[in-house]
Design a protein around this motif. Structure first.
Motif, PDB file in Angstrom:
ATOM      1  N   ASN A 196       2.525 -24.498  22.475  1.00 25.62           N
ATOM      2  CA  ASN A 196       1.491 -24.679  23.499  1.00 25.62           C
ATOM      3  C   ASN A 196       1.348 -23.432  24.362  1.00 25.62           C
ATOM      4  OD1 ASN A 196       0.985 -27.315  22.663  1.00 25.62           O
ATOM      5  ND2 ASN A 196       2.580 -28.162  23.976  1.00 25.62           N
ATOM      6  N   ALA A 197       2.470 -22.746  24.614  1.00 24.63           N
ATOM      7  CA  ALA A 197       2.394 -21.531  25.429  1.00 24.63           C
ATOM      8  C   ALA A 197       1.590 -20.441  24.723  1.00 24.63           C
ATOM      9  CB  ALA A 197       3.809 -21.039  25.740  1.00 24.63           C
ATOM     10  N   ILE A 198       1.809 -20.271  23.418  1.00 24.33           N
ATOM     11  CA  ILE A 198       1.064 -19.247  22.668  1.00 24.33           C
ATOM     12  C   ILE A 198      -0.416 -19.615  22.606  1.00 24.33           C
ATOM     13  CG2 ILE A 198       0.790 -18.184  20.398  1.00 24.33           C
ATOM     14  CD1 ILE A 198       3.799 -18.462  20.017  1.00 24.33           C
ATOM     15  N   ILE A 199      -0.713 -20.893  22.378  1.00 21.34           N
ATOM     16  CA  ILE A 199      -2.113 -21.323  22.313  1.00 21.34           C
ATOM     17  C   ILE A 199      -2.821 -21.073  23.643  1.00 21.34           C
ATOM     18  CG2 ILE A 199      -3.602 -23.336  22.091  1.00 21.34           C
ATOM     19  CD1 ILE A 199      -1.661 -24.431  20.017  1.00 21.34           C
ATOM     20  N   HIS A 200      -2.192 -21.433  24.746  1.00 19.51           N
ATOM     21  CA  HIS A 200      -2.828 -21.234  26.053  1.00 19.51           C
ATOM     22  C   HIS A 200      -2.877 -19.758  26.420  1.00 19.51           C
ATOM     23  CE1 HIS A 200      -2.190 -25.588  26.361  1.00 19.51           C
ATOM     24  NE2 HIS A 200      -3.079 -25.567  27.338  1.00 19.51           N
ATOM     25  N   LEU A 201      -1.925 -18.964  25.927  1.00 15.45           N
ATOM     26  CA  LEU A 201      -1.977 -17.525  26.173  1.00 15.45           C
ATOM     27  C   LEU A 201      -3.211 -16.907  25.533  1.00 15.45           C
ATOM     28  CD1 LEU A 201      -0.686 -14.796  27.035  1.00 15.45           C
ATOM     29  CD2 LEU A 201       0.533 -14.814  24.858  1.00 15.45           C
ATOM     30  N   VAL A 202      -3.493 -17.281  24.291  1.00 14.04           N
ATOM     31  CA  VAL A 202      -4.669 -16.749  23.605  1.00 14.04           C
ATOM     32  C   VAL A 202      -5.945 -17.282  24.248  1.00 14.04           C
ATOM     33  CG1 VAL A 202      -5.854 -16.632  21.388  1.00 14.04           C
ATOM     34  CG2 VAL A 202      -3.366 -16.483  21.459  1.00 14.04           C
ATOM     35  N   ALA A 203      -5.952 -18.580  24.568  1.00 14.70           N
ATOM     36  CA  ALA A 203      -7.163 -19.172  25.145  1.00 14.70           C
ATOM     37  C   ALA A 203      -7.478 -18.592  26.522  1.00 14.70           C
ATOM     38  CB  ALA A 203      -7.009 -20.687  25.233  1.00 14.70           C
ATOM     39  N   SER A 204      -6.455 -18.253  27.280  1.00 14.26           N
ATOM     40  CA  SER A 204      -6.695 -17.715  28.617  1.00 14.26           C
ATOM     41  C   SER A 204      -7.091 -16.255  28.591  1.00 14.26           C
ATOM     42  CB  SER A 204      -5.422 -17.881  29.469  1.00 14.26           C
ATOM     43  OG  SER A 204      -5.049 -19.237  29.549  1.00 14.26           O
ATOM     44  N   SER A 205      -6.906 -15.570  27.468  1.00 14.67           N
ATOM     45  CA  SER A 205      -7.218 -14.144  27.394  1.00 14.67           C
ATOM     46  C   SER A 205      -8.626 -13.871  26.915  1.00 14.67           C
ATOM     47  CB  SER A 205      -6.214 -13.439  26.456  1.00 14.67           C
ATOM     48  OG  SER A 205      -4.886 -13.636  26.895  1.00 14.67           O
ATOM     49  N   VAL A 206      -9.299 -14.873  26.380  1.00 16.04           N
ATOM     50  CA  VAL A 206     -10.650 -14.692  25.838  1.00 16.04           C
ATOM     51  C   VAL A 206     -11.593 -15.585  26.638  1.00 16.04           C
ATOM     52  CG1 VAL A 206     -12.112 -14.853  23.791  1.00 16.04           C
ATOM     53  CG2 VAL A 206      -9.716 -14.205  23.561  1.00 16.04           C
ATOM     54  N   PRO A 207     -12.693 -15.064  27.155  1.00 15.53           N
ATOM     55  CA  PRO A 207     -13.623 -15.906  27.929  1.00 15.53           C
ATOM     56  C   PRO A 207     -14.219 -17.017  27.057  1.00 15.53           C
ATOM     57  CG  PRO A 207     -14.036 -13.564  28.299  1.00 15.53           C
ATOM     58  CD  PRO A 207     -13.062 -13.640  27.172  1.00 15.53           C
ATOM     59  N   ASP A 208     -14.341 -18.192  27.659  1.00 17.74           N
ATOM     60  CA  ASP A 208     -14.972 -19.372  27.042  1.00 17.74           C
ATOM     61  C   ASP A 208     -14.200 -19.883  25.824  1.00 17.74           C
ATOM     62  OD1 ASP A 208     -17.017 -19.201  28.900  1.00 17.74           O
ATOM     63  OD2 ASP A 208     -18.250 -17.911  27.612  1.00 17.74           O
ATOM     64  N   LEU A 209     -12.964 -19.443  25.637  1.00 13.56           N
ATOM     65  CA  LEU A 209     -12.153 -19.926  24.514  1.00 13.56           C
ATOM     66  C   LEU A 209     -11.279 -21.076  24.996  1.00 13.56           C
ATOM     67  CD1 LEU A 209     -11.188 -19.700  21.587  1.00 13.56           C
ATOM     68  CD2 LEU A 209      -9.526 -17.998  22.346  1.00 13.56           C
ATOM     69  N   THR A 210     -11.406 -22.229  24.352  1.00 13.30           N
ATOM     70  CA  THR A 210     -10.632 -23.413  24.720  1.00 13.30           C
ATOM     71  C   THR A 210      -9.390 -23.509  23.839  1.00 13.30           C
ATOM     72  OG1 THR A 210     -11.910 -24.781  23.183  1.00 13.30           O
ATOM     73  CG2 THR A 210     -12.704 -24.624  25.464  1.00 13.30           C
ATOM     74  N   PRO A 211      -8.318 -24.137  24.324  1.00 10.30           N
ATOM     75  CA  PRO A 211      -7.117 -24.281  23.493  1.00 10.30           C
ATOM     76  C   PRO A 211      -7.372 -25.024  22.191  1.00 10.30           C
ATOM     77  CG  PRO A 211      -6.609 -24.738  25.790  1.00 10.30           C
ATOM     78  CD  PRO A 211      -8.086 -24.606  25.695  1.00 10.30           C
ATOM     79  N   GLY A 212      -8.371 -25.923  22.166  1.00  9.45           N
ATOM     80  CA  GLY A 212      -8.654 -26.646  20.929  1.00  9.45           C
ATOM     81  C   GLY A 212      -9.234 -25.772  19.845  1.00  9.45           C
ATOM     82  N   VAL A 214      -8.117 -22.764  19.061  1.00  6.24           N
ATOM     83  CA  VAL A 214      -7.087 -21.799  18.655  1.00  6.24           C
ATOM     84  C   VAL A 214      -6.264 -22.423  17.533  1.00  6.24           C
ATOM     85  CG1 VAL A 214      -5.110 -20.424  19.374  1.00  6.24           C
ATOM     86  CG2 VAL A 214      -7.001 -20.803  20.963  1.00  6.24           C
ATOM     87  N   THR A 215      -6.176 -21.737  16.406  1.00 11.19           N
ATOM     88  CA  THR A 215      -5.417 -22.200  15.239  1.00 11.19           C
ATOM     89  C   THR A 215      -4.174 -21.335  15.086  1.00 11.19           C
ATOM     90  OG1 THR A 215      -7.454 -22.892  14.160  1.00 11.19           O
ATOM     91  CG2 THR A 215      -5.493 -22.673  12.776  1.00 11.19           C
ATOM     92  N   LEU A 216      -3.030 -22.000  14.956  1.00 12.59           N
ATOM     93  CA  LEU A 216      -1.744 -21.309  14.860  1.00 12.59           C
ATOM     94  C   LEU A 216      -1.114 -21.641  13.518  1.00 12.59           C
ATOM     95  CD1 LEU A 216      -0.422 -19.531  17.038  1.00 12.59           C
ATOM     96  CD2 LEU A 216       1.098 -21.419  17.558  1.00 12.59           C
ATOM     97  N   VAL A 217      -0.772 -20.609  12.740  1.00 15.45           N
ATOM     98  CA  VAL A 217      -0.200 -20.775  11.403  1.00 15.45           C
ATOM     99  C   VAL A 217       1.012 -19.867  11.288  1.00 15.45           C
ATOM    100  CG1 VAL A 217      -0.660 -20.661   8.918  1.00 15.45           C
ATOM    101  CG2 VAL A 217      -2.499 -21.268  10.490  1.00 15.45           C
ATOM    102  N   ASP A 218       2.088 -20.355  10.617  1.00 17.73           N
ATOM    103  CA  ASP A 218       3.262 -19.511  10.395  1.00 17.73           C
ATOM    104  C   ASP A 218       3.174 -18.833   9.038  1.00 17.73           C
ATOM    105  OD1 ASP A 218       3.747 -21.525   8.629  1.00 17.73           O
ATOM    106  OD2 ASP A 218       5.652 -22.156   9.472  1.00 17.73           O
ATOM    107  N   LEU A 224       0.693 -25.042  12.870  1.00 16.35           N
ATOM    108  CA  LEU A 224       1.516 -25.335  14.039  1.00 16.35           C
ATOM    109  C   LEU A 224       0.706 -25.854  15.208  1.00 16.35           C
ATOM    110  CD1 LEU A 224       3.783 -22.149  13.995  1.00 16.35           C
ATOM    111  CD2 LEU A 224       4.204 -24.352  12.918  1.00 16.35           C
ATOM    112  N   SER A 225      -0.594 -25.589  15.227  1.00 17.06           N
ATOM    113  CA  SER A 225      -1.400 -25.976  16.383  1.00 17.06           C
ATOM    114  C   SER A 225      -1.781 -27.440  16.373  1.00 17.06           C
ATOM    115  CB  SER A 225      -2.675 -25.129  16.435  1.00 17.06           C
ATOM    116  OG  SER A 225      -3.392 -25.239  15.208  1.00 17.06           O
ATOM    117  N   ASP A 226      -1.541 -28.187  15.274  1.00 13.17           N
ATOM    118  CA  ASP A 226      -1.844 -29.611  15.210  1.00 13.17           C
ATOM    119  C   ASP A 226      -0.657 -30.364  15.780  1.00 13.17           C
ATOM    120  OD1 ASP A 226      -2.880 -32.075  14.749  1.00 13.17           O
ATOM    121  OD2 ASP A 226      -2.657 -32.029  12.567  1.00 13.17           O
TER     122      ASP A 226
END
Length: 571
Positions: A196-212, A214-218, A224-226
C-alpha cells in the motif's frame, strides 16, 4: 710465383679451415642467453611472490548496467582501488569491500540504471514539445523507480506511466495509470502495508492518479496490487491480525525468557491466545437519583401569593331565591353582640375564621433540584478482553558427567507455584478480565535418552588449524619454489658475472720475488727464454696465417694459382 709458394706453405702449415661458431657460442650470444635466463628466473620468482601476496577478491557489486559499471570503475580508478571486472560483476580486495561501498554510496553510486531529473539538465535548444514531454515522463519514471528501490525488500524497480493528453471537454478526460515491476530480494516478500505504501507513493507523485489505477507486479508475475484476496471472508483487517499475532508472540517471548534461566534452554514451551476487541465504542448515559425523603432535597425556587378583598360582602342566610336577592335598606345597623354584650366592630373575624365581608386566597409553589448524571465513554481499538496462556515445563534432567546417563525428576509443588507466579507477572494476569493460566510439568519426548558426549575433535580436523595449515602450506610452497629458483638456477647463472666483476674491481698485488739459488735462477732463465721463443714462434705462425688470410681477401688470383699448382703437382 715466389709469393704463391709462400702462401701455399702458410696454408699447408695452417691446415684445413675450421667450421664457423654459432651465435650462442660467441661471447655476445652467451651473454644474451645468460641475460634471458636470469630474466626468466627473476620473472618466475616475482610471479610466485605475487601469487603468495595476492589479496583475496570479493564481490563489490553484481548485475550492474553498462552506465553504472563505467561510473563505478572510473570512481575506483580515482580512489586508486585495485579491482577486477568479470562480466557485470566488479571485485575488489576483501578488506576494502565495505569501505569502498560507503565511499561510492556517498557519490550516489550505483544509480540502478534509471535516469532521473538529471535528464533535464542537458536540454537542447529547439527541442520539440513531444520530445520534451517524453523526457519529463522518463525523468519522472526514473525518480519513482529510485524512490521505490530505497525499500529494503526491493532490489530493483521499473515504473511505466501512461499519461493521457489533456482535453478541454470534461467527458473526454482520461485518468492516468501506472504499472510498477518489482524485483525483490532473494527469499523476501512484501507485506501488505509495504504494498500500500508503494501504491500511494506512485499515486501521490502523479497528478490525478488514483491508487486504484496503480498496478504492482513482482519479478515472478504475481499481481501484488490486488489486496481484495488478502483480506479474509469476514473482511478482517490484516493489520489487526498482525497486531494480535505480535501480541501473542510477545507474551510467549516474555514467558519463555523468564522461565528458561530456571529450567534451562529447550525445557519450556509456551503458547498464548489473546481475545482482542477492535471495536470503537462510544457510550452516553443519563441517570437520575431519587429526590424524595429521606434523601436530602435542594430547593431551586419557591413562590408564595396571598390575595384578599375586604370590601366584598359574603353571602349569608338560608340558601334560596330570597337569600340571593339584594337586601333592602336597613333602618338601623345590624351588629352582632360581642362577648361582653357589646356589638362587634366592623372587619373583625367571626367564629368561622373569616372576617365578615373579606375574601382571602393563598398560593405557594416550591421547585426542587432534580439530580442528573451524563457520562460519555469512548473505548479505543485493541483492548484485550481475555488472555489465555499455556506453559509446559520439562522434567529436571540430571546427567552423570562420567557415564552420560540421564535421570529425570518432576518439579516440586513449590517450584511449580513459583513458575506459575512468574508467568502471571509476565503475562499481566487479570482475574477480573477472566484470564486463564495452565502450567503443566510433563517429561518431553526423548528426555531420558543418554547424552552422547561428542569425542574431541582431532587437531588436524579443527577448522582453525586447517585454515592455519593452508596458509602455512602456501607460504612453504612459495618459499621452496623461490629458494630452488635462486640457489639452483639463478645463483649459478650469476656466478660468472660476479667473478668478472671481482676481476674488474680487484687489482692483484704483485707477488713477492722468489728467493732462489743461482742454479735455479739459471734454469728459470732458460725456461723463460724457451717460453719466449715458443711464444715468438706461435706469434709468427699467427702473423703468417693472418697475412695469408689477408692475401686471399685482397688478391684471390694468387690463391687460385697456388691451388692450381697443388693440383698439378698431385697429378
Amino acid at each position: 710465383m715466389a709469393e704463391a709458394a709462400e702462401v701455399a706453405e702458410l696454408v699447408d702449415e695452417a691446415g684445413p679451415p675450421a667450421a664457423p661458431p654459432t651465435f650462442l657460442q660467441t661471447p655476445m650470444g652467451k651473454n644474451i642467453a645468460l641475460g634471458v635466463g636470469i630474466s626468466v628466473v627473476i620473472a618466475l620468482m616475482t610471479a610466485i611472490w605475487l601469487w603468495y601476496t595476492a589479496p583475496e577478491y570479493k564481490v563489490l557489486f553484481s548485475g550492474l548496467s553498462d552506465r553504472d559499471g563505467g561510473a563505478i570503475t572510473a570512481a575506483l580508478d580515482q580512489l586508486q582501488v585495485k579491482h577486477r571486472i568479470e562480466g557485470s560483476t566488479i571485485l575488489v580486495p576483501s578488506e576494502q569491500v565495505h569501505d569502498v561501498r560507503f565511499k561510492l554510496a556517498s557519490q550516489g553510486l550505483p544509480k540502478g540504471g534509471n535516469v532521473g531529473f538529471e535528464l533535464m539538465d542537458n536540454q537542447k535548444l529547439g527541442i520539440s514539445q513531444n520530445l520534451e514531454q517524453l523526457n519529463v515522463k522518463r525523468a519522472l519514471e526514473g525518480e519513482l523507480a529510485r524512490s521505490i528501490q530505497t525499500v529494503s525488500t526491493v532490489s530493483a524497480a521499473r515504473v511505466h506511466l501512461a499519461l493521457p493528453d489533456k482535453s478541454v471537454f470534461v467527458r473526454e478526460q482520461q485518468k492516468p495509470t501506472a504499472s510498477v515491476v518489482l524485483t525483490l530480494q532473494n527469499n523476501r516478500t512484501l507485506e501488505l502495508h509495504q504494498i500500500n505504501a508503494i501504491i500511494h507513493l506512485v499515486a501521490s507523485s502523479v497528478p490525478d492518479l488514483t491508487p486504484g489505477n496503480v498496478t504492482l507486479v513482482d519479478q515472478n508475475g504475481n499481481l501484488l496490487s490486488d489486496t481484495s484476496k488478502q483480506a479474509g471472508a469476514n473482511k478482517l483487517d490484516p493489520n489487526q491480525l498482525k497486531y494480535v499475532q505480535a501480541l501473542q508472540q510477545n507474551i510467549v517471548k516474555q514467558v519463555e525468557s523468564l522461565i528458561i534461566p530456571i529450567v534451562g534452554q529447550g525445557n519450556v514451551r509456551a503458547e498464548a491466545t489473546a481475545d482482542v476487541d477492535f471495536a470503537t465504542v462510544d457510550t452516553a448515559a443519563e441517570s437520575f437519583k431519587p429526590n424524595s425523603p429521606p434523601e436530602p432535597q435542594a430547593i431551586r425556587s419557591q413562590q408564595t401569593s396571598d390575595v384578599g378583598n375586604p370590601n366584598t360582602v359574603p353571602a349569608v342566610g338560608v340558601p334560596g331565591a330570597l337569600s340571593n336577592q339584594p337586601p333592602g335598606a336597613n333602618a338601623a345597623p345590624v351588629q352582632a353582640p360581642g362577648a361582653n354584650g357589646q356589638a362587634a366592630a366592623p372587619g373583625t373575624v367571626t367564629a368561622s375564621g373569616a372576617a365578615p365581608g373579606v375574601t382571602t386566597r393563598k398560593d405557594a409553589t416550591t421547585n426542587f433540584e432534580v439530580d442528573k448524571t451524563i457520562r460519555y465513554e469512548q473505548r479505543g481499538q485493541g483492548v484485550i478482553k481475555r488472555m489465555s496462556v499455556g506453559v509446559v515445563v520439562n522434567y529436571k534432567r540430571l546427567v552423570d558427567k562420567a557415564t552420560g546417563k540421564v535421570t529425570i525428576k518432576a518439579l516440586t509443588d513449590a517450584e511449580k507455584a513459583q513458575i506459575t507466579e512468574l508467568v502471571k507477572q509476565a503475562m499481566g494476569y487479570d482475574d477480573k478480565r477472566g484470564d486463564t493460566l495452565n502450567v503443566s510439568n510433563v517429561p518431553f519426548d526423548g528426555v531420558d535418552k543418554p547424552v552422547e558426549i561428542p569425542p574431541p575433535v582431532p587437531w588436524w580436523k579443527d577448522p582453525e588449524n586447517l585454515a592455519l595449515a593452508k596458509e602455512g602450506a602456501k607460504f612453504l610452497a612459495a618459499a621452496i619454489a623461490m629458494s630452488y629458483l635462486f640457489f639452483r638456477i639463478l645463483r649459478p647463472m650469476l656466478r660468472p658475472i660476479f667473478r668478472k666483476l671481482d676481476e674488474l674491481t680487484t687489482v692483484p698485488e704483485p707477488p713477492p720475488p722468489p728467493v732462489v739459488d743461482e742454479e735455479e735462477e739459471a734454469e728459470l732463465i732458460k725456461a723463460s727464454e724457451l717460453e719466449h721463443m715458443e711464444a715468438n714462434k706461435a706469434q709468427g705462425y699467427r702473423e703468417n696465417l693472418q697475412m695469408a688470410k689477408n692475401l686471399s681477401k685482397e688478391d684471390p688470383r694468387v690463391v687460385a694459382n697456388v691451388v692450381k699448382a697443388w693440383v698439378g703437382a698431385n697429378e
